[in-house]
Design an enzyme around this catalytic site. Structure first.
Site, PDB file in Angstrom:
ATOM      1  N   ASP A  56       5.041 -29.672  62.898  1.00 53.95           N
ATOM      2  CA  ASP A  56       4.236 -30.918  63.553  1.00 53.95           C
ATOM      3  C   ASP A  56       4.475 -32.039  62.559  1.00 53.95           C
ATOM      4  O   ASP A  56       3.592 -33.002  62.675  1.00 53.95           O
ATOM      5  CB  ASP A  56       2.783 -30.628  63.741  1.00 53.95           C
ATOM      6  CG  ASP A  56       2.462 -29.666  64.809  1.00 53.95           C
ATOM      7  OD1 ASP A  56       3.400 -28.987  65.349  1.00 53.95           O
ATOM      8  OD2 ASP A  56       1.182 -29.500  65.035  1.00 53.95           O
ATOM      9  N   ASP A  94      -6.903 -23.076  65.283  1.00 55.33           N
ATOM     10  CA  ASP A  94      -6.332 -24.017  65.402  1.00 55.33           C
ATOM     11  C   ASP A  94      -6.976 -25.256  65.109  1.00 55.33           C
ATOM     12  O   ASP A  94      -6.754 -26.233  64.627  1.00 55.33           O
ATOM     13  CB  ASP A  94      -5.714 -24.238  66.864  1.00 55.33           C
ATOM     14  CG  ASP A  94      -4.660 -23.446  67.124  1.00 55.33           C
ATOM     15  OD1 ASP A  94      -3.927 -22.823  66.236  1.00 55.33           O
ATOM     16  OD2 ASP A  94      -4.542 -22.990  68.266  1.00 55.33           O
TER      17      ASP A  94
HETATM   18  C1  BGC Z   1      -4.205 -24.623  59.125  1.00 57.32           C
HETATM   19  C2  BGC Z   1      -3.962 -24.092  57.952  1.00 57.32           C
HETATM   20  C3  BGC Z   1      -3.543 -22.712  58.317  1.00 57.32           C
HETATM   21  C4  BGC Z   1      -2.676 -22.403  59.099  1.00 57.32           C
HETATM   22  C5  BGC Z   1      -2.613 -20.855  59.706  1.00 57.32           C
HETATM   23  C6  BGC Z   1      -3.367 -24.444  60.241  1.00 57.32           C
HETATM   24  O1  BGC Z   1      -3.763 -25.115  61.486  1.00 57.32           O
HETATM   25  O2  BGC Z   1      -4.391 -26.241  59.232  1.00 57.32           O
HETATM   26  O3  BGC Z   1      -5.011 -24.385  56.857  1.00 57.32           O
HETATM   27  O4  BGC Z   1      -3.242 -22.060  56.879  1.00 57.32           O
HETATM   28  O5  BGC Z   1      -3.006 -23.040  60.590  1.00 57.32           O
HETATM   29  O6  BGC Z   1      -3.525 -20.379  60.212  1.00 57.32           O
END
Ligand code: BGC
Length: 421
Positions: A135, A359
């Site tokens: 992103d 998320d």
């Molecule tokens: C989060 C991370 C996390 C990753 C995997 C992302 O949306 O910001 O902290 O490690 O997702 O779950």
């Protein structure tokens, strides 16, 4: 010497922390031995800081465990590089610890230590697949300038150059290690599948691959759909179909996109990237962790040909309210299990986003991870220009991004496609 496709003839690392979370869920044993990405989502994750997202294993602990799992045979270790300055400029849920101007800290406190650790494993049988900065670059194409989707934060990251410089630095430093295979994040079809952002995104990827010491040779490939929900193949309609002389591109779901799904997008983007200067041998990964859209609501055939919207909406697997929705999508299921070389141009289907990890939180939850509250994760939110002013489609009661979200895991299992045996 690097192989063409690191996934061929290799197993893939199973993260013991994710595996234990999955196995602790009812029914979770069935998938607990699947490989998922190891996310370095903050500086502290490198040493292992017992955080809610990364548990008590640092990078070296994971690599030691990977060497054990490999037992001298080739083993892919999937490492997610995710800590750019001003991270997640078009959203709040995964804002990180580094401010927009902190490129220097990114380089010296984040990339350099990771590269130093990886270098110690250069002579093992591991093949380290990196996913570079989810992103980031697509935001500099779609969410800037005079577009309705622009945010001041993305304008700033375009103007200060720190996404491009950061990605270039990561590619150069990690690409200098013999057994590292860099894959750059390339959004998904519902983000950069349109004429006015597809070619421009490929051009920006090329710019980043030539920035801050990087060369295109540091790029082994690209990854599509990371942590997203876009269907792999929409079998019930295709981009060239028409209903009564009206193209499916004119349906409100497709909305003039050139692609209907991730496989066609990833293959076409590969061609575009090669035509813009990347090596003809680059390969694509597709994150299929949560794009299965199975379960009882999955259409079993095309929609009625009464009009183009009925045709597309009646046949599509992707049940999102809008393809711009991205947070904890209600109705989603696990997608294809991780697979090597499934289709031409595709190095692997992977589960880069560990299924069951949130998320973003559905309401404001104070935390010390830099994570904000993004209303795209609130089921009552009515949207913004980036999701066509639609409802968010998010599940309720979600924890902060990266934290375990049991209800989501259960839904992903129940709606898996292919189904869980
Ligand atoms: C989060 C991370 C996390 C990753 C995997 C992302 O949306 O910001 O902290 O490690 O997702 O779950």
């Amino acid at each position: 010497e690097r192989v063409d496709n690191p996934y061929v003839g290799a197993d893939v690392y199973v993260n013991p922390i994710w595996s234990a979370n999955a196995a602790a869920e009812p029914g979770g044993e069935a998938i607990a031995d699947q490989p998922t990405g190891v996310w370095m989502d903050r500086i502290g994750a490198i040493e292992g800081n017992d955080s809610p997202t990364t548990g008590n294993m640092g990078l070296r602990d994971h690599l030691d465990e990977a060497v054990d799992q490999a037992a001298g045979q080739p083993l892919v270790f999937q490492l997610v590089i995710y800590n750019l300055p001003g991270r997640d400029c078009a959203a709040l849920a995964s804002n990180g610890e580094l401010g927009p101007e902190e490129l220097d800290r990114y380089q010296t406190e984040y990339i350099d230590p990771i590269a130093d650790i990886l270098a110690d494993y250069a002579d093992t049988s591991l093949r380290v697949v990196t996913t570079i900065e989810i992103d980031s670059l697509p935001n500099l194409v779609t969410n800037v300038g005079d577009r309705a989707t622009a945010t001041p934060e993305c304008d700033q990251m375009l103007a200060n150059g720190n996404y491009v410089q950061g990605v270039g630095y990561a590619l150069a430093e990690l690409g200098a290690i013999d057994n590292v295979y860099n894959y750059v994040d390339a959004g998904h079809h519902g983000w950069i599948g349109w004429e006015d952002n597809f070619t421009a995104s490929a051009a920006l990827f090329y710019e980043a691959a030539n920035a801050n010491g990087a060369t295109p040779d540091d790029v082994h490939g690209f990854i599509a759909n990371t942590a997203n929900y876009s269907a792999l193949v929409e079998e019930n309609f295709s981009i060239t179909d028409q209903v009564d002389g009206t193209s499916v591109r004119e349906s409100s779901w497709v909305d003039w996109n050139n692609f209907t799904d991730e496989l066609s997008f990833a293959q076409a983007l590969r061609q575009e990237l090669v035509s813009q200067g990347f090596d003809a041998g680059i390969g694509m990964l597709i994150d299929t962790s949560r794009n299965g859209w199975g379960g009882p609501d999955r259409p079993t055939g095309p929609g009625p040909r009464t009009d183009v919207d009925a045709y597309v909406d009646g046949g599509r697997y992707d049940q999102r309210i809008n393809p711009g929705n991205w947070c904890n999508q209600s109705g989603a299921g696990l997608g294809e299990r991780p697979t090597a070389a499934p289709e031409p141009g595709i190095d692997a289907y992977v589960w880069m986003k560990p299924p069951g990890e949130s998320d973003g939180s559905s309401e404001e939850i104070p935390n010390d991870e830099g994570k904000g509250f993004d209303r795209m994760c609130d089921p009552t939110y009515e949207g913004n220009p980036r999701n066509g002013e639609s409802m968010s489609g998010a599940l309720p009661n979600a924890p902060v991004s990266g934290h375990w979200f049991s209800a989501q895991f259960q839904e992903l299992l129940a709606n898996a496609h292919p189904p869980i045996q």
